[in-house]
Design a protein around this motif. Sequence first.
Motif, mmCIF file in Angstrom:
data_model
loop_
_atom_site.group_PDB
_atom_site.id
_atom_site.type_symbol
_atom_site.label_atom_id
_atom_site.label_comp_id
_atom_site.label_asym_id
_atom_site.label_seq_id
_atom_site.Cartn_x
_atom_site.Cartn_y
_atom_site.Cartn_z
ATOM 1 N N VAL A 51 8.891 22.187 40.809
ATOM 2 C CA VAL A 51 9.983 21.269 40.458
ATOM 3 C C VAL A 51 9.614 20.464 39.214
ATOM 4 N N ALA A 52 8.406 19.904 39.199
ATOM 5 C CA ALA A 52 7.970 19.140 38.029
ATOM 6 C C ALA A 52 7.850 20.030 36.798
ATOM 7 N N SER A 53 7.351 21.248 36.967
ATOM 8 C CA SER A 53 7.247 22.173 35.840
ATOM 9 C C SER A 53 8.615 22.511 35.279
ATOM 10 N N SER A 54 9.583 22.720 36.169
ATOM 11 C CA SER A 54 10.945 23.023 35.723
ATOM 12 C C SER A 54 11.538 21.853 34.946
ATOM 13 N N ALA A 55 11.313 20.634 35.428
ATOM 14 C CA ALA A 55 11.860 19.459 34.746
ATOM 15 C C ALA A 55 11.254 19.290 33.356
ATOM 16 N N VAL A 56 9.944 19.448 33.245
ATOM 17 C CA VAL A 56 9.290 19.275 31.944
ATOM 18 C C VAL A 56 9.711 20.380 30.976
ATOM 19 N N THR A 113 17.514 24.007 45.325
ATOM 20 C CA THR A 113 18.441 22.995 44.825
ATOM 21 C C THR A 113 17.722 21.975 43.950
ATOM 22 N N SER A 114 16.533 21.578 44.362
ATOM 23 C CA SER A 114 15.760 20.612 43.568
ATOM 24 C C SER A 114 15.389 21.191 42.212
ATOM 25 N N ILE A 115 15.050 22.475 42.168
ATOM 26 C CA ILE A 115 14.715 23.104 40.887
ATOM 27 C C ILE A 115 15.922 23.107 39.967
ATOM 28 N N LEU A 170 16.140 21.135 36.411
ATOM 29 C CA LEU A 170 16.437 21.807 35.144
ATOM 30 C C LEU A 170 17.571 21.098 34.401
ATOM 31 N N ALA A 171 18.644 20.816 35.118
ATOM 32 C CA ALA A 171 19.789 20.171 34.464
ATOM 33 C C ALA A 171 19.444 18.769 33.986
ATOM 34 N N ALA A 172 18.768 17.993 34.819
ATOM 35 C CA ALA A 172 18.394 16.630 34.420
ATOM 36 C C ALA A 172 17.405 16.653 33.261
ATOM 37 N N GLY A 173 16.485 17.614 33.261
ATOM 38 C CA GLY A 173 15.530 17.705 32.161
ATOM 39 C C GLY A 173 16.192 18.015 30.838
ATOM 40 N N VAL A 174 17.196 18.891 30.861
ATOM 41 C CA VAL A 174 17.921 19.208 29.624
ATOM 42 C C VAL A 174 18.621 17.973 29.076
ATOM 43 N N VAL A 175 19.279 17.214 29.957
ATOM 44 C CA VAL A 175 19.973 15.999 29.520
ATOM 45 C C VAL A 175 18.978 14.969 28.991
ATOM 46 N N LEU A 176 17.837 14.828 29.663
ATOM 47 C CA LEU A 176 16.813 13.890 29.198
ATOM 48 C C LEU A 176 16.269 14.319 27.839
ATOM 49 N N GLY A 177 16.045 15.602 27.647
ATOM 50 C CA GLY A 177 15.558 16.079 26.355
ATOM 51 C C GLY A 177 16.526 15.785 25.229
ATOM 52 N N GLU A 178 17.813 15.944 25.491
ATOM 53 C CA GLU A 178 18.811 15.604 24.475
ATOM 54 C C GLU A 178 18.792 14.114 24.172
ATOM 55 N N TYR A 179 18.577 13.288 25.196
ATOM 56 C CA TYR A 179 18.498 11.841 24.982
ATOM 57 C C TYR A 179 17.283 11.480 24.130
ATOM 58 N N LEU A 180 16.151 12.109 24.411
ATOM 59 C CA LEU A 180 14.937 11.828 23.642
ATOM 60 C C LEU A 180 15.052 12.295 22.206
#
Length: 480
Positions: free
Chosen positions: A367-372, A432-434, A438-448
């Motif tokens: 899960v953490a790997s997917s988010a990063v 579901t967590s993965i 993934l979706a939250a990480g993409v949005v966070l990356g766009e914010y950064l």
Amino acid sequence: MESTREVRPVVWRNRSARTRELSRWERLESPAGGVQGPALPSESTVHFVLDLALRIGEVQMSSGAGASDATATIIAVANSYGMPHCEVDVIFTSITVACHRGVDLPPVTSLRVVRSRSLDYTRLALVEQLVRDITRGRISSRDAHTELDRITSAPHPYPRWLATAAYAGMAAAISVLIGGGVVVALFAAIITALVDRIGRLLNKRALPFFFQQMVGGALATGSAIAIVASGVLPATVRPTLMVAAALTVLLSGLSFVSTVQDAITGYNVTAAGRTVEVSLMTAGLIAGVVMALNIAVQLGLPSVPLADPLPPSLPRLPLQTLSGGAAAACFALASYATPRAVIVAGVAGAAGAIGYGVLGLLGVGVVASSAVAATVIGFSGGVLSRRLRIPPLVIAVAGMVPLLPGLTVYRALFELAVERSYAGLSTLMIATSIALALAAGVVLGEYLAQPVRYGLGRLERRLSGPRLSGPLRPTKRRLE
């Protein structure tokens, strides 16, 4: 006869965010010195511009863009043609715009229903180019309307068989990414092409998407069961990877990114609607897979056994990187993206795959790997896409596709349907967590990526959060 009025800018003392926006617009003053309101176009022009803005927003929403993106685009288009006081309400299936014309005149309100939802990223890119021309004052409202008609009525840029071949190539690349060989990749491509063609026939007959997903899941699993029963596979081949690759392709069309984006940016009604849609489509896929597995058990056919993914390995990292890039590029091609967008999507997919692989080697959880990894995809897409004039949404969605949890979903369903184990529920929650990571990480990356990206305007910050589509620069005034 009315006296001549002088057009002067108003000097505001209160420099709040809204008054700073209004201070850029000229105001009409009566002979007595009282402010009457903004110099709006005629009522017919207001209706015309609102229709143009609504149709542009409809294209964005039907392409998977978030509600905040559609809202910002509609406001930018209306402002560009001399209507600074517009309120936009997006509720997933419809868009409403109200143009305020002062206290003496009633507001002009227009509504448009978003009926069709299909992926055509070339159309989205052309609409974004049109929006850039509008906000920079390069095109009149009449010409913009004509150009939008041409964009929306144009056929897909590629033939449908090429999209089917791209989906097949995507399944083959994903099967290699999760540990399959040449034989598995070949059968995964054949199964996915069959599912896509049958799904297209069902779509022509207007079968609801829930049942299309159900048929797709049953076909993918049933085809793998038939291949296993035929005995044509060598003993060393893991047929589970074929089903996992086909399920990943079916999951790729769901709007995970825009659902999370709407929830994060405060469009809760739209986020709830998208959540119901994603949940229903996933439930159809689950029902199809479970039905095929139960039929195989009742008929005494050999089921597709579970197979663990290969452990992280440094020698496999280059192959995983190439497979992730190929899967992302194939998805972008299947979604009718431009050639430049296909290449950039492939680079983003490769970056996500190598990031996920490196984190796996370091012992980080899935899960953490997917988010990063998704954050890396969102960041790279946010930085590169605007410079290359590609919608960030294309890079975000295509780049995260290789990391979707198709194998984890199949494991959960196998545990529930064949092994009759409640462990499948926890495995399904991991899947579901993965997907959410993934979706939250993409949005966070766009914010950064916002402080890094060139030309960031105040409009994006004022609209609360990251943007994956639509204009970023402040608009110019243009009266028609």
